[in-house]
Each structure stands twice: as structure tokens, then as C-alpha cells.
Design an enzyme around this catalytic site. Structure first.
Site, mmCIF file in Angstrom:
data_model
loop_
_atom_site.group_PDB
_atom_site.id
_atom_site.type_symbol
_atom_site.label_atom_id
_atom_site.label_comp_id
_atom_site.label_asym_id
_atom_site.label_seq_id
_atom_site.Cartn_x
_atom_site.Cartn_y
_atom_site.Cartn_z
ATOM 1 C CG HIS A 108 -2.196 -1.574 -8.562
ATOM 2 N ND1 HIS A 108 -1.141 -2.386 -8.221
ATOM 3 C CD2 HIS A 108 -2.489 -0.864 -7.456
ATOM 4 C CE1 HIS A 108 -0.817 -2.165 -6.969
ATOM 5 N NE2 HIS A 108 -1.615 -1.244 -6.468
ATOM 6 C CD GLU A 109 -0.009 2.713 -5.861
ATOM 7 O OE1 GLU A 109 0.774 3.686 -5.912
ATOM 8 O OE2 GLU A 109 -0.137 2.010 -4.851
ATOM 9 C CB CYS B 92 -17.029 -10.096 -5.077
ATOM 10 S SG CYS B 92 -15.989 -9.936 -6.527
ATOM 11 C CG HIS C 37 5.036 -7.520 -1.033
ATOM 12 N ND1 HIS C 37 6.026 -7.690 -0.095
ATOM 13 C CD2 HIS C 37 4.046 -6.866 -0.403
ATOM 14 C CE1 HIS C 37 5.639 -7.139 1.038
ATOM 15 N NE2 HIS C 37 4.442 -6.624 0.873
ATOM 16 C CB CYS D 133 1.729 -0.386 -5.163
ATOM 17 S SG CYS D 133 0.778 -1.047 -3.804
ATOM 18 C CB THR E 40 1.124 -4.853 -4.052
ATOM 19 O OG1 THR E 40 0.321 -4.451 -2.949
ATOM 20 C CG2 THR E 40 0.707 -6.230 -4.516
HETATM 21 ZN ZN LIG Z 1 -1.334 -0.211 -4.628
#
Ligand SMILES: [Zn+2]
Ligand SMILES: NC(=O)c1ccc[n+]([C@@H]2O[C@H](COP(=O)([O-])OP(=O)(O)OC[C@H]3O[C@@H](n4cnc5c(N)ncnc54)[C@H](O)[C@@H]3O)[C@@H](O)[C@H]2O)c1
Length: 338
Positions: free
Chosen positions: A60-61, A103, A42, A37, A39
Site C-alpha cells: 500500500h506504500e 470510519c 506482519h 511496510c 504491516t
Molecule cells: Zn504502511
């Protein structure tokens, strides 16, 4: 098992470690694929060193199968295909008004806690979404970013027959455009990178370069003067913010998908004049995941074209170095079992 570790200073290592038993309330996943990703890039660039606890496994993907089931977990079977919705909302409070996905104390799994770029991954069972037996695990690694796109289109309340302008044809922008088109909208993608315009065209999308044509004039022509009903800002740059209020028509909705780290200039007069609406969109909710799972399983959109490279876990350092050298690619997947 094999695991990758981000060590800071643009460095990943590959280590061998013991497979861990899942704790109470957790499952162990045999990770099939883990996508890279923006991110993650980064993180590799050191821009999130204050947030990630180095050394750490990121990612996370992903897609995978259930490998072991911890105490107190029911409703899952070994071998079942799953994906993770990487939102840890255990800190949710009444003041979050039921919007668990945004949240105040949200933790993002794969950034704030260990992620999927490893062979086996233990996660709490509440983050799991079941796939169908026929869902392709390679395509399923696109479910997380596709859920972002599904959420964005839902937040924009885009309807069939409306015109959507997508500013930015990166992985997220193109997925937004695909979902918008699938909704029955007329879609125009604006992208400055010619290779990405070519990719958008290969995906059957109408993409134009705003540095070569007058985008506002083009949108006016394409809509007989009505301009866009929904604009998706997925570029994250000032020129996109400048043009978004221009291409939006009367009572247009602008969906802010891009993450702007700093304050930027926006022509607020246009919001008054055309009664525009600005809508924030962050990650996804459960129903977005279910829609993305259905889209990937049906496989009627050109998702395969979004995957530009698949590499073994052991090549992780090269993968991130290559993304820097050739930023035109779309989705690179790590094959976590090879
Ligand atoms: Zn992602
Ligand atoms: N809202 C969320 O939950 C969420 C989730 C994922 C990503 N994002 C954000 O979405 C954005 C897009 O993500 P991505 O991975 O596709 O990023 P990306 O950087 O790959 O894509 C951005 C694209 O915009 C193009 N662009 C640059 N200037 C432009 C201009 N003037 N007009 C049109 N296009 C222009 C770039 O060439 C690039 O292809 C990022 O800001 C990312 O942080 C948000």
C-alpha cells in the site's frame, strides 16, 4: 504482467497474468515503486491470515502513473504521476462524524483488498492524489508513511520552539522526527538499536539510547527542566509507555502512534498530576497526504537516506526473508517495473 502473491506460510510467488481493464469508477495504475511496510511484514509472518484473503497481492506504500481510465472517471490523464491513499471509506455512516479516515467500516486497500506489489493495479479513483510532474517516483513511495508522520505531528499540535521526544526510531519514528524538526521543534529521538541511532544521526537527528543513558535526566537537562511539550510513542513497547509520562512536562501531549495489540500498564497518576493529554493518531487525512506530497516534491529533507534497498518484484520472497535476517534497514522498495 507480473504480480506477486502472498500464499500464506511465509511464502510469496510471482505470477504472470492478463492486464485488466479498469472497472467503472476505477483507474489502472502502472505501479512504479511499492514500499515494504511493517504491516506487510506482519502479513508475511502469518499474523494477519484471518484478515487477508489468501492468495492475495499486498502492498500500500506506492507511487505510479495513470495507465488507463475507467468509465465515469474524470480529471485524470494517462501518464500523470499519482499516489494512492489506501483508505476505502465507502461504508462511511453519519455516526462516523465526518472522520472518514477512521470510519467504523473502513477497509484498508492492500490488506482488505488487493495491493500494489504488482506491475499494474486497478483502484477506485477517489483514492488518488496527484503528484507534480517533477516529483521523484522513488521518493514518492514514502508519501504514505510520511503522511502518517504528518498526521501525528498535526494531532500533537506541535509548534516551533517546542520540544518533542520521539520514542522509537524505526521508519515511522524517524519520519515523525523529521516532520517535527521541520516544524521548528527541538527533537530528541530515543532508540535502543545502535544501527538505527546511527541512521537517525545521519538524518541530522539527535538520537540517544535509553538503555545507555538516563533518558528522563537527559530530557530535563536539554529543556532546562521543562521536559517535553509533545511525546510521540512510536516504539510500541512497555518501557516506552513507562517513560512517556516521565519525559512529558506540565500539560504535555502524548501522541499514541504505535499499535498496542494488548492492554498495557500506564501511570495514570501522572496524567492527573501534570494535566497530561493522551491523543490517538491513526493513519492520515487528505490534507496530510497533500502536505507529504509537498515535502517529498520539495525534497529538502534527507528522504533518500530512508530508502535502504530497492529490489525487483521477482525478488519478493528474498526481500521478506532478508528483512527477518537484517531488521536494521529502514525502507525497502520493490521496483515494480523491473
Ligand atoms: Zn504502511
Ligand atoms: N498510527 C498509525 O496509523 C500507524 C501507522 C503505521 C505504523 N504504526 C505503528 O507505529 C509503530 C512504529 O512503526 P515502525 O514501522 O517504525 O516500527 P519498528 O518496529 O520498525 O520501530 C519501532 C522502533 O522502536 C525501537 N524500540 C524498541 N524498544 C524501545 C525502547 N524501549 N525505547 C525506544 N525505542 C525502542 C525499536 O528498536 C524500533 O526501531 C508500530 O507500532 C506500528 O504498528 C502506526
Amino acid at each position: 504482467m507480473k504480480a506477486t502473491i502472498y500464499e500464506g506460510n511465509k511464502t510469496f510467488s510471482v505470477i504472470h497474468k492478463e492486464v485488466e481493464a479498469p472497472a467503472k469508477g476505477e483507474v489502472r495504475i502502472k505501479v512504479a515503486y511499492s514500499g515494504v511496510c511493517g504491516t506487510d511484514v506482519h502479513i508475511y509472518h502469518g499474523m494477519m491470515d484471518k484478515r487477508v484473503s489468501i492468495p492475495v497481492t499486498i502492498g500500500h506504500e506506492m507511487s505510479g502513473t495513470i495507465d488507463a481510465i475507467g468509465e465515469g472517471v474524470s480529471g485524470f490523464a494517462i501518464g500523470e504521476k499519482i499516489v494512492v491513499r489506501p483508505l476505502d471509506d465507502r461504508g462511511v455512516k453519519p455516526s462516523d462524524k465526518g472522520f472518514n479516515h477512521i470510519c467504523e467500516d473502513l477497509k484498508f486497500i492492500g490488506i482488505d483488498s488487493p495491493g500494489s506489489m504488482q506491475q499494474y493495479w486497478n483502484v477506485p479513483s477517489f483514492v488518488l492524489h496527484k503528484l507534480r510532474p517533477e516529483t521523484d517516483l522513488k521518493l514518492a513511495a514514502l508519501i504514505e508513511p510520511l503522511s502518517v508522520a504528518v498526521h501525528d505531528v498535526r494531532r500533537g499540535e506541535l509548534k516551533a520552539g517546542e520540544t518533542a521526544v520521539v520514542l522509537g526510531g524505526g521508519p515511522i519514528g524517524l519520519l515523525v522526527a523529521m516532520v517535527a524538526k521541520e516544524t521548528g521543534a527541538n527533537v530528541i529521538v530515543s532508540e535502543v538499536n545502535e544501527k538505527r541511532i546511527k541512521k537517525a544521526n545521519e538524518l541530522g537527528l539527535n538520537a540517544v539510547n535509553p538503555t545507555k543513558i538516563d533518558l528522563v535526566k537527559y530530557v530535563i537537562e536539554q529543556t532546562e527542566g521543562r521536559r517535553a511539550d509533545v511525546v510521540f510513542e512510536v516504539a510500541g513497547v512497555q518501557p516506552a509507555l513507562d517513560v512517556m509520562c516521565e519525559v512529558a512536562g506540565i500539560r504535555g501531549r502524548i501522541v499514541m502512534v504505535a499499535i498496542h495489540g494488548q492492554k498495557k500498564e500506564i501511570d495514570l497518576f501522572k496524567f492527573f498530576w501534570k494535566e497530561l493529554k493522551l491523543i490517538g493518531a491513526r493513519v492520515y487525512e487528505k490534507e496530510d497526504y497533500e502536505k507529504a506530497i509537498a515535502l517529498i516534491t520539495a525534497n529538502e529533507l534527507p528522504f533518500e537516506e530512508m530508502i535502504t534497498d530497492v529490489q525487483p518484484l521477482s525478488n519478493i520472497q528474498q526481500v521478506f526473508e532478508n528483512i527477518d535476517k537484517n531488521p536494521d534497514g529502514m525502507k525497502v522498495l520493490m521496483d515494480c517495473q523491473s
